[in-house]
Design an enzyme around this catalytic site. Structure first.
Site, PDB file in Angstrom:
ATOM      1  N   LYS A   1      68.661  48.375  43.281  1.00 58.29           N
ATOM      2  CA  LYS A   1      68.886  47.235  42.407  1.00 58.29           C
ATOM      3  C   LYS A   1      70.001  47.474  41.391  1.00 58.29           C
ATOM      4  O   LYS A   1      70.915  46.649  41.261  1.00 58.29           O
ATOM      5  CB  LYS A   1      67.569  46.942  41.682  1.00 58.29           C
ATOM      6  N   THR A   2      69.921  48.602  40.701  1.00 57.71           N
ATOM      7  CA  THR A   2      70.926  48.871  39.672  1.00 57.71           C
ATOM      8  C   THR A   2      72.310  49.003  40.299  1.00 57.71           C
ATOM      9  O   THR A   2      73.308  48.548  39.755  1.00 57.71           O
ATOM     10  CB  THR A   2      70.578  50.159  38.905  1.00 57.71           C
TER      11      THR A   2
ATOM     12  N   GLN B   1      56.243  44.022  40.587  1.00 56.90           N
ATOM     13  CA  GLN B   1      56.273  45.067  39.565  1.00 56.90           C
ATOM     14  C   GLN B   1      56.121  44.487  38.164  1.00 56.90           C
ATOM     15  O   GLN B   1      56.532  45.106  37.185  1.00 56.90           O
ATOM     16  CB  GLN B   1      57.569  45.872  39.657  1.00 56.90           C
TER      17      GLN B   1
ATOM     18  N   ASP C   1      68.341  41.705  34.247  1.00 51.52           N
ATOM     19  CA  ASP C   1      67.613  42.736  34.977  1.00 51.52           C
ATOM     20  C   ASP C   1      66.119  42.600  34.667  1.00 51.52           C
ATOM     21  O   ASP C   1      65.756  42.108  33.605  1.00 51.52           O
ATOM     22  CB  ASP C   1      68.133  44.102  34.497  1.00 51.52           C
ATOM     23  N   GLU C   2      65.266  43.061  35.575  1.00 52.28           N
ATOM     24  CA  GLU C   2      63.808  43.021  35.348  1.00 52.28           C
ATOM     25  C   GLU C   2      63.360  41.632  34.895  1.00 52.28           C
ATOM     26  O   GLU C   2      62.624  41.489  33.913  1.00 52.28           O
ATOM     27  CB  GLU C   2      63.388  44.059  34.291  1.00 52.28           C
TER      28      GLU C   2
ATOM     29  N   ARG D   1      56.539  55.217  43.262  1.00 51.00           N
ATOM     30  CA  ARG D   1      57.343  56.219  42.541  1.00 51.00           C
ATOM     31  C   ARG D   1      57.623  57.427  43.427  1.00 51.00           C
ATOM     32  O   ARG D   1      58.508  58.229  43.143  1.00 51.00           O
ATOM     33  CB  ARG D   1      56.623  56.721  41.271  1.00 51.00           C
TER      34      ARG D   1
END
Length: 800
Positions: free
Chosen positions: A52-53, A277, A236-237, A662
DNA sequence: GCGGTCTAACTTTTT
DNA sequence: GTTAGACCGC
């Protein structure tokens, strides 16, 4: 199942030749489509570990490289300073660009920038300071005391929660719906709190957002200026945005005529998020913003990033299977090209102590296999669980690092020093005044302070200004304190930030006070570190140096800026000078802002190769080779406080999903039959989330409990007691979701209302019963120890 | 006013 | 089991 059809991935046919840029090399088709999206609003559903980043930063770089936008036309918003920094670092690595000209930052950081630039229009003093959560609470406590509010009926924490919640929803006191007398009181307190903040020249985090929202809403010229400027807005997020943040984005990106929102058409808003998330609903995050965004921004393009580059198959299968039990989803499923990898290992221990012990052993084995300790993470649902694990690691001499807890700028000694500094900047900051007026102790007690507060209230002054109104010995002490502050302020004129802080540390008596304290050494060390923090802040922000040359001309000429209001400043610095006067924030004021907005690292010692301990929340966004998820027990994970409502359980499941995703290579889950919590032994059932994982991806290291008898739970005998080594991997194994448990015939002979005897708790009454076989448990009311849940396979109970 | 002792609470957390 | 805040005696 999916809210959005399947028309996604191919959506963004690049309008610029893809091959032309090395930036675009090695992107998968979905990533490429996202990076090269044409102008227009879009939603990117980015799964865990899907790059994503990288997509976000590559898009910014690509937009600039292809001349579609100048740095000044970019607005990229994140939630954490860490994410913002990460973005800037990656961007500078991709393109030789001055990131300072871009608006990349946290919501609050960018709001601060807006308010600093337009403080007058925002009805703030130019030197307004920011209250953190602690300061806010003490300001509220002070207010409530002043107005004699019963703190039994209205706990300060609750009032704080109420005010923060209202602001997150964009509500001023007059907008809050009042449904009871309690509501009325809270709204009244909200109103009084607002007045107090305004009087003292401080804003809290929520206010930063709300005030800048109102600034844009109420000033057409300002709003239109920024709307024209920011051609490309990226968030973002997005699943973590609250109502107000969403409204803020709307305000920046479109017209709101007669209360109706219309996307402007000349800028692009790209929201990146993952509904699976979303784990911050408890603090106002609204996943619903994603669906609203699609509707209200007339989103034509949605891209799903489902290719996962992080984890092996068994781990992803577990995550996918678990999350499929949630009903409210946009629909997304992670896939990997890596093989199934190791099975997910499950371990049951007899006690939390044994659980930690086992983990230490397992970690030693992993270390022997050549895995770095910093690639091992222990995740838990709540902080209270870390202690046993820390003890076990400590006794085994395994280096470890605990995340969470106090951050640098939140430490008491640092807050004290900052309070002195704030008073130099703003004498009316009563919160800071009260924090240090008698610290170090100088004979000013509660009685004197009360007198002072009364005098201040009567005269409508700040505490600082009311000191002369108090007579006697108390008045003398107070005057001495104020005189000290005022002298310090005079002495700071013309000296550097570093010197100011050294002066304050010295003259406040803080250092001396901690020297006298046996346990003050660490605190003195931190205070010295504060000087370093200030020093590096000055260097980074360019204070005392010539400002970095900024692409102002470029911005003014670029197509992105056409139509910008020339009377408004082009703000290219986080702390830009005032447009009219050219006044800039003093280095001290800027540093104080920085301290409030960026509370600093919250990890103890970095660098060392240490096992990482943290809550699942803190682990979001991180990844490790090996992950241990501990405390897989009903009541802990899912947490008992979230199980009452349906949404709560779904959020717990998303939290579990975050935990699982994770792990890169190895994933362990463990639970314990008994656990010490709040000084009491608890007997928990194992987590229901186990039942939502694909049996074929798991390997039980301890015999799987026969507790869930197939006859009782309708599993059709699908459970074997234990899987063979290697834990066979099968795609089909999670085809059918588990059936919820049904009432089984009791085999323990207990009934509700029965009197029983327990060795430790004595006699009690059975309140209710749950489960069967080894997982059966009873809720028992012990007159002397309260109501407890006991696992019947462990607790020794005899009918009376 | 200060410092010691007792008592209730206590998911998750960034800004 | 820990910690912060209230309370009380010097």
């Amino acid at each position: 199942m999916s809210l959005f059809g399947s028309h996604d991935a191919s959506a963004g046919a690049p309008s610029f030749p893809a091959a032309a840029s090395p930036l675009l090399a090695n992107l998968n088709p979905e990533q490429l489509a996202a990076v090269t999206l044409p102008v227009g609003n879009a939603l990117i559903l980015a799964g865990a570990g899907s790059g994503k980043t990288r997509v976000l930063t590559t898009r910014i770089a690509w937009l600039m490289q292809t001349g579609q936008v100048s740095p000044g036309g970019i607005l990229a918003v994140t939630f954490t300073n860490k994410a913002a920094k990460e973005m800037m670092t990656r961007l500078t690595a991709m393109l030789p660009v001055n990131v300072r000209g871009m608006w990349i930052g946290t919501f609050h950081g960018l709001c601060n920038r807006l308010l600093r630039a337009h403080w007058k229009l925002a009805h703030l003093p130019s030197t307004f300071q920011i209250l953190d959560t602690q300061d806010q609470l003490s300001a509220i406590k002070r207010l409530m005391k002043q107005y004699n509010v019963d703190d039994e009926r209205f706990p300060a924490k609750q009032t704080q929660w109420f005010i923060a919640g209202a602001k997150e929803d964009g509500l001023r006191p007059r907008d809050v719906e009042v449904r009871s007398d309690d509501d009325r009181k809270k709204v009244e307190l909200y109103q009084l709190y607002e007045e107090q903040c305004q009087r003292e020249g401080v804003v809290d985090f929520g206010e930063l957002m709300l005030r800048s929202y109102e600034l844009l809403r109420d000033n057409d010229a300002v709003r239109e200026h920024y709307q024209r400027r920011f051609r490309h807005i990226m968030i973002d997020e997005f699943q973590d945005t609250n109502r107000l943040q969403y409204a803020w984005i709307k305000m920046l990106s479109g017209r709101t005529a007669e209360g109706r929102f219309e996307p402007s058409g000349h800028n692009s808003v790209i929201a990146v998020g993952d509904d699976d998330q979303s784990i911050y609903a408890f603090r106002g995050a609204r996943v619903g913003n994603m669906a609203d965004f699609v509707r209200e921004f007339d989103v034509q393009r949605q891209i799903k990033l489902e290719q996962n580059y992080r984890s092996f198959g068994n781990i992803l299968d577990s995550a996918n299977a678990l999350i499929s039990n949630n009903t409210k989803r946009l629909g997304k499923s992670l896939r990997t090209e890596q093989g199934p990898g190791e099975p997910v290992r499950v371990y049951e221990s007899t006690s939390d102590f044994a659980e930690a012990q086992w983990m230490v052993e397992e970690m030693r084995q992993l270390a022997r296999e050549g895995i770095d300790r910093k690639e091992m993470a222990v995740l838990y649902r709540s902080n209270a669980q870390s202690r046993v694990i820390e003890t076990a690691l400590f006794n085994a001499a395994v280096p470890y690092r605990v995340y969470g807890g106090l951050r640098f700028f939140e430490r008491a000694e640092i807050k004290h020093a900052l309070a002195y500094l704030r008073l130099l900047e703003n004498k009316d900051d009563d919160t800071s005044f009260l924090r240090v007026v008698n610290f170090p102790p100088r004979g000013i007690g509660a009685r004197s302070i009360e007198q002072l507060q009364d005098a201040a209230r009567a005269a409508g002054h700040s505490l600082h200004d009311a000191v002369s109104a108090v007579g006697g010995k108390a008045g003398a002490n107070l005057s001495a304190f104020v005189a000290k502050i005022d002298v310090l302020r005079e002495q700071t004129v013309g000296i550097s930030l570093r010197e100011i802080i050294e002066l304050v540390l010295d003259h406040s008596g803080l250092i001396e006070h901690y020297k006298a304290d046996r346990e003050g050494a660490d605190r003195i060390e931190n205070l010295e570190e504060l000087v370093n923090a200030a020093e590096s802040f000055v260097t980074q922000e360019g204070f005392g140096r010539d400002a970095v040359a900024l692409p102002v001309d470029e911005l003014r000429q670029s197509p992105a800026s056409q139509g910008l209001d020339p009377s408004l400043p082009v703000i290219d610095e986080p702390l830009a000078p005032d447009a009219e006067t050219g006044e800039t924030l003093s280095p001290l004021a800027a540093f104080l802002t920085h301290a409030a907005l960026e509370s600093g690292d919250n990890q103890a010692q970095a660098g060392q190769d240490a096992v990482q301990l943290m809550t699942v929340h803190a682990a979001k966004g991180l990844e490790f080779d090996c992950v241990f998820i501990t405390g897989m027990e009903e009541g802990l994970f899912p947490h008992e406080n979230s199980m009452s409502d349906f949404d709560g359980l779904e959020e717990e499941r998303r939290l579990m999903y975050v935990a699982i995703t994770r792990a890169r290579q190895r994933l362990y889950m463990s639970h314990s039959q008994t656990r010490m919590l709040h000084g009491q032994t608890r007997y928990n059932l194992k987590s229901r989330f186990y039942d939502e994982l694909p049996e074929g991806a798991l390997k039980w290291l301890t015999p799987k409990n026969q507790g869930f008898a197939p006859s009782a739970f309708g599993y059709g005998g699908g459970y074997a007691t234990s899987r063979g080594a290697g834990g066979g991997y099968s795609k089909d194994s999670f085809a059918s979701p588990p059936v919820p448990p049904q009432k089984a015939a009791p085999s323990h002979g207990l009934r509700s209302g029965m009197q029983v005897f327990h060795n430790k708790f004595g006699e009690g009454t059975v309140v209710s019963l749950e489960g069967s076989g080894d997982d059966a448990r009873a809720q028992i009311n012990f007159p002397r120890h309260g109501v407890k849940w006991l696992a019947l396979s462990v607790a020794k109970l005899t009918p009376v």
